[in-house]
Design a protein around this motif. Structure first.
Motif, mmCIF file in Angstrom:
data_model
loop_
_atom_site.group_PDB
_atom_site.id
_atom_site.type_symbol
_atom_site.label_atom_id
_atom_site.label_comp_id
_atom_site.label_asym_id
_atom_site.label_seq_id
_atom_site.Cartn_x
_atom_site.Cartn_y
_atom_site.Cartn_z
ATOM 1 N N TYR A 27 0.790 -1.235 0.000
ATOM 2 C CA TYR A 27 0.000 0.000 0.000
ATOM 3 C C TYR A 27 0.818 1.279 0.000
ATOM 4 O O TYR A 27 0.251 2.361 -0.035
ATOM 5 C CB TYR A 27 -0.936 -0.003 1.225
ATOM 6 C CG TYR A 27 -1.940 -1.111 1.114
ATOM 7 C CD1 TYR A 27 -2.989 -1.004 0.218
ATOM 8 C CD2 TYR A 27 -1.804 -2.276 1.846
ATOM 9 C CE1 TYR A 27 -3.889 -2.023 0.059
ATOM 10 C CE2 TYR A 27 -2.699 -3.306 1.704
ATOM 11 C CZ TYR A 27 -3.747 -3.180 0.806
ATOM 12 O OH TYR A 27 -4.629 -4.201 0.641
ATOM 13 N N MET A 127 -10.055 13.298 5.350
ATOM 14 C CA MET A 127 -10.947 13.389 6.507
ATOM 15 C C MET A 127 -10.589 12.281 7.489
ATOM 16 O O MET A 127 -10.434 11.128 7.090
ATOM 17 C CB MET A 127 -12.406 13.261 6.076
ATOM 18 C CG MET A 127 -13.384 13.543 7.194
ATOM 19 S SD MET A 127 -13.173 15.151 7.994
ATOM 20 C CE MET A 127 -13.972 16.249 6.825
ATOM 21 N N GLN A 155 -17.331 11.692 4.113
ATOM 22 C CA GLN A 155 -17.483 10.256 4.355
ATOM 23 C C GLN A 155 -18.961 9.870 4.320
ATOM 24 O O GLN A 155 -19.761 10.365 5.117
ATOM 25 C CB GLN A 155 -16.888 9.912 5.726
ATOM 26 C CG GLN A 155 -15.383 10.169 5.808
ATOM 27 C CD GLN A 155 -14.910 10.430 7.232
ATOM 28 O OE1 GLN A 155 -15.617 11.066 8.016
ATOM 29 N NE2 GLN A 155 -13.698 9.983 7.548
ATOM 30 N N LYS A 179 -16.338 6.068 1.548
ATOM 31 C CA LYS A 179 -17.243 5.472 2.541
ATOM 32 C C LYS A 179 -16.892 5.933 3.952
ATOM 33 O O LYS A 179 -17.764 6.187 4.768
ATOM 34 C CB LYS A 179 -17.150 3.947 2.475
ATOM 35 C CG LYS A 179 -17.850 3.351 1.276
ATOM 36 C CD LYS A 179 -17.864 1.835 1.353
ATOM 37 C CE LYS A 179 -18.538 1.221 0.136
ATOM 38 N NZ LYS A 179 -18.433 -0.239 0.098
ATOM 39 N N GLY A 180 -15.586 6.021 4.260
ATOM 40 C CA GLY A 180 -15.126 6.330 5.623
ATOM 41 C C GLY A 180 -14.464 5.100 6.213
ATOM 42 O O GLY A 180 -15.021 4.011 6.143
ATOM 43 N N THR A 218 -13.737 4.929 -4.356
ATOM 44 C CA THR A 218 -14.205 3.632 -3.859
ATOM 45 C C THR A 218 -13.631 2.516 -4.731
ATOM 46 O O THR A 218 -13.290 2.754 -5.892
ATOM 47 C CB THR A 218 -15.747 3.558 -3.875
ATOM 48 O OG1 THR A 218 -16.156 2.280 -3.396
ATOM 49 C CG2 THR A 218 -16.340 3.780 -5.252
ATOM 50 N N HIS A 219 -13.538 1.319 -4.135
ATOM 51 C CA HIS A 219 -13.162 0.129 -4.922
ATOM 52 C C HIS A 219 -14.345 -0.812 -5.020
ATOM 53 O O HIS A 219 -14.202 -1.951 -5.433
ATOM 54 C CB HIS A 219 -12.001 -0.611 -4.245
ATOM 55 C CG HIS A 219 -10.965 0.300 -3.693
ATOM 56 N ND1 HIS A 219 -10.834 0.565 -2.346
ATOM 57 C CD2 HIS A 219 -10.022 1.034 -4.312
ATOM 58 C CE1 HIS A 219 -9.853 1.415 -2.160
ATOM 59 N NE2 HIS A 219 -9.350 1.726 -3.326
ATOM 60 N N GLU A 285 -9.366 -3.192 7.458
ATOM 61 C CA GLU A 285 -10.393 -2.940 6.457
ATOM 62 C C GLU A 285 -10.588 -4.176 5.583
ATOM 63 O O GLU A 285 -11.696 -4.516 5.186
ATOM 64 C CB GLU A 285 -9.890 -1.772 5.608
ATOM 65 C CG GLU A 285 -10.646 -1.422 4.391
ATOM 66 C CD GLU A 285 -9.863 -0.336 3.643
ATOM 67 O OE1 GLU A 285 -10.408 0.735 3.495
ATOM 68 O OE2 GLU A 285 -8.713 -0.564 3.239
HETATM 69 P P1 FDA Z 1 -15.349 -1.790 0.394
HETATM 70 O O1 FDA Z 1 -14.608 -1.674 1.675
HETATM 71 O O2 FDA Z 1 -16.698 -2.417 0.408
HETATM 72 O O3 FDA Z 1 -14.420 -2.515 -0.616
HETATM 73 C C1 FDA Z 1 -14.884 -2.942 -1.892
HETATM 74 C C2 FDA Z 1 -13.968 -4.047 -2.375
HETATM 75 O O4 FDA Z 1 -12.684 -3.478 -2.668
HETATM 76 C C3 FDA Z 1 -13.691 -5.121 -1.316
HETATM 77 O O5 FDA Z 1 -14.571 -6.172 -1.415
HETATM 78 C C4 FDA Z 1 -12.284 -5.543 -1.602
HETATM 79 O O6 FDA Z 1 -12.311 -6.548 -2.593
HETATM 80 C C5 FDA Z 1 -11.669 -4.317 -2.218
HETATM 81 N N1 FDA Z 1 -10.858 -3.584 -1.252
HETATM 82 C C6 FDA Z 1 -11.244 -2.524 -0.513
HETATM 83 N N2 FDA Z 1 -10.225 -2.072 0.235
HETATM 84 C C7 FDA Z 1 -9.189 -2.897 -0.048
HETATM 85 C C8 FDA Z 1 -7.857 -2.960 0.394
HETATM 86 N N3 FDA Z 1 -7.386 -2.081 1.280
HETATM 87 N N4 FDA Z 1 -7.057 -3.933 -0.111
HETATM 88 C C9 FDA Z 1 -7.511 -4.833 -1.026
HETATM 89 N N5 FDA Z 1 -8.777 -4.805 -1.490
HETATM 90 C C10 FDA Z 1 -9.584 -3.865 -1.006
HETATM 91 N N6 FDA Z 1 -11.381 7.239 4.261
HETATM 92 C C11 FDA Z 1 -11.495 8.222 5.170
HETATM 93 O O7 FDA Z 1 -12.121 8.019 6.215
HETATM 94 N N7 FDA Z 1 -10.911 9.437 4.952
HETATM 95 C C12 FDA Z 1 -10.233 9.721 3.816
HETATM 96 O O8 FDA Z 1 -9.739 10.848 3.642
HETATM 97 C C13 FDA Z 1 -10.123 8.688 2.823
HETATM 98 N N8 FDA Z 1 -9.450 8.909 1.664
HETATM 99 C C14 FDA Z 1 -9.515 7.942 0.670
HETATM 100 C C15 FDA Z 1 -8.937 8.200 -0.571
HETATM 101 C C16 FDA Z 1 -9.081 7.291 -1.600
HETATM 102 C C17 FDA Z 1 -8.489 7.597 -2.938
HETATM 103 C C18 FDA Z 1 -9.802 6.076 -1.383
HETATM 104 C C19 FDA Z 1 -10.018 5.103 -2.485
HETATM 105 C C20 FDA Z 1 -10.311 5.799 -0.140
HETATM 106 C C21 FDA Z 1 -10.160 6.704 0.899
HETATM 107 N N9 FDA Z 1 -10.644 6.435 2.165
HETATM 108 C C22 FDA Z 1 -10.715 7.445 3.096
HETATM 109 C C23 FDA Z 1 -11.013 5.041 2.539
HETATM 110 C C24 FDA Z 1 -12.470 4.776 2.317
HETATM 111 O O9 FDA Z 1 -13.221 5.478 3.278
HETATM 112 C C25 FDA Z 1 -12.792 3.268 2.463
HETATM 113 O O10 FDA Z 1 -12.486 2.833 3.741
HETATM 114 C C26 FDA Z 1 -12.037 2.387 1.507
HETATM 115 O O11 FDA Z 1 -11.982 2.956 0.243
HETATM 116 C C27 FDA Z 1 -12.744 1.011 1.415
HETATM 117 O O12 FDA Z 1 -14.065 1.165 0.996
HETATM 118 P P2 FDA Z 1 -14.580 0.851 -0.487
HETATM 119 O O13 FDA Z 1 -15.427 1.990 -0.920
HETATM 120 O O14 FDA Z 1 -13.453 0.530 -1.365
HETATM 121 O O15 FDA Z 1 -15.577 -0.363 -0.276
#
Ligand code: FDA
Length: 305
Positions: A27, A127, A155, A179-180, A218-219, A285
């Motif tokens: 990461y 955030m 978030q 999402k957060g 988001t992923h 996470e």
């Molecule tokens: P979800 O957690 O449901 O994940 C969807 C799928 O993606 C999972 O099933 C898994 O397969 C895959 N996946 C997700 N995370 C993974 C990981 N770490 N490794 C491998 N696979 C993974 N939060 C916050 O509170 N403050 C912030 O400022 C930010 N900034 C931020 C910037 C960017 C560019 C991103 C993409 C995310 C953030 N986040 C964040 C984190 C965000 O709040 C959230 O916790 C993560 O993105 C995981 O949520 P998803 O929306 O990906 O969905």
């Protein structure tokens, strides 16, 4: 939160630091500024934009903010020496003293934003947990009145986010919607996967419909598919939004298809020596990472950013 995530939270304190170090390799671009810049070049070559983050957070002593401030200054100056590089920077305000004194943090943040403005560099304020949401938004809104190169994060899991976003809409603020990541209590935050998704969609569409720039971070394939269809159907121009993902999450194939489709995709690239807190959060996470790390001993994943 799944039982596996809960278990991971409970056992985190006894997981050896050496294992977390292995997780961090997925990461984090590396420990040095050069590692970070090198990673941006690699991703730019493959069509991605970037945002660079100097690792570190939750500083509780004024003197300790000197190091991150110096590192951010060096980062901004270094980016300025590479005019071909497509990157912005992301900053956590607790790294600049928000937990200690808001005015002190504001002074520190101004140093970063002013230097960035000189280099025409965009600064995103990350955030953090709900204890600092209001103060983070206050500092952001104060900076909006003076600087054009600044954005914030909202978030989707927080109940308050709809009101916050409506206010930010009136300010034409550049928002990253995610999402957060922090653990928040049920009286202030949605807990279930479906309700968080629902709020993410509600907030994201509200912003896109208002024609204000949105970064969709988001992923989650469900959300990505939904936004892709929404954006196509509404003919929303590619300069009105972007997708964002974290370095190391294995969704390269989806993101490449977005780029081919004409969308901008930005990768969040953390680097630096303070890798522990960030990597532990990634492990909590997604406990599957433990599996990826073990698998990586044997082979390389081809789908990684
Ligand atoms: P979800 O957690 O449901 O994940 C969807 C799928 O993606 C999972 O099933 C898994 O397969 C895959 N996946 C997700 N995370 C993974 C990981 N770490 N490794 C491998 N696979 C993974 N939060 C916050 O509170 N403050 C912030 O400022 C930010 N900034 C931020 C910037 C960017 C560019 C991103 C993409 C995310 C953030 N986040 C964040 C984190 C965000 O709040 C959230 O916790 C993560 O993105 C995981 O949520 P998803 O929306 O990906 O969905």
């Amino acid at each position: 939160m799944s039982w596996l995530n809960k278990l991971m939270v409970q056992i985190m304190p006894v997981i050896p630091k050496s294992f977390i170090r292995l997780v961090s390799k997925h990461y984090i671009a590396g420990e040095s500024l050069e590692d970070g810049i090198q990673k941006v070049y690699e991703l730019n070559d493959r069509g991605y934009l970037a945002t660079m983050d100097v690792l570190g957070e939750s500083i509780t002593n004024k003197q300790d903010t000197e190091k991150p401030l110096r590192l951010y200054r060096e980062l901004i100056q270094e980016i300025g020496k590479h005019p071909g590089l497509s990157t912005g920077i992301s900053v956590k305000l607790t790294q600049l003293g928000l937990d200690i004194d808001k005015e002190f943090c504001w002074d520190n943040f101004q140093q970063i934003i002013e230097l960035s403005e000189e280099s025409d560099l965009f600064v995103r304020i990350d955030m953090e947990d709900s204890a600092v949401t209001s103060d983070t938004l206050d500092i952001f809104e104060r900076s909006l009145g003076r600087y054009a190169n600044v954005g914030i994060v909202i978030q989707a899991y927080l109940h308050r986010s709809e009101d916050d976003l409506k206010r930010l809409m009136g300010l034409d603020a550049n928002v990253r919607l995610c999402k957060g990541i922090y653990r928040e209590p049920a009286d202030i935050a949605y807990q279930g996967k479906e309700e968080i998704r629902r709020n993410f969609l509600l907030l994201g569409k509200m912003y896109l419909d208002a024609g204000i720039y949105l970064a969709i971070a988001t992923h989650d394939q469900f959300l990505l598919d939904h936004f892709r269809t929404y954006i196509d159907n509404k003919n929303i121009a590619s300069d009105q939004y972007e997708y964002q993902a974290l370095l190391g999450v294995p969704i390269d194939h989806i993101l490449q298809s977005f780029i081919e489709n004409g969308s901008n995709v930005r990768i969040y690239i953390p680097f630096g020596e303070d890798w522990y807190a960030y990597s532990s959060r990634r492990l909590k996470e997604n406990p599957d990472i433990a599996g990826y790390v073990i698998r990586d001993f044997f082979k390389k994943s081809d789908n990684k950013l």
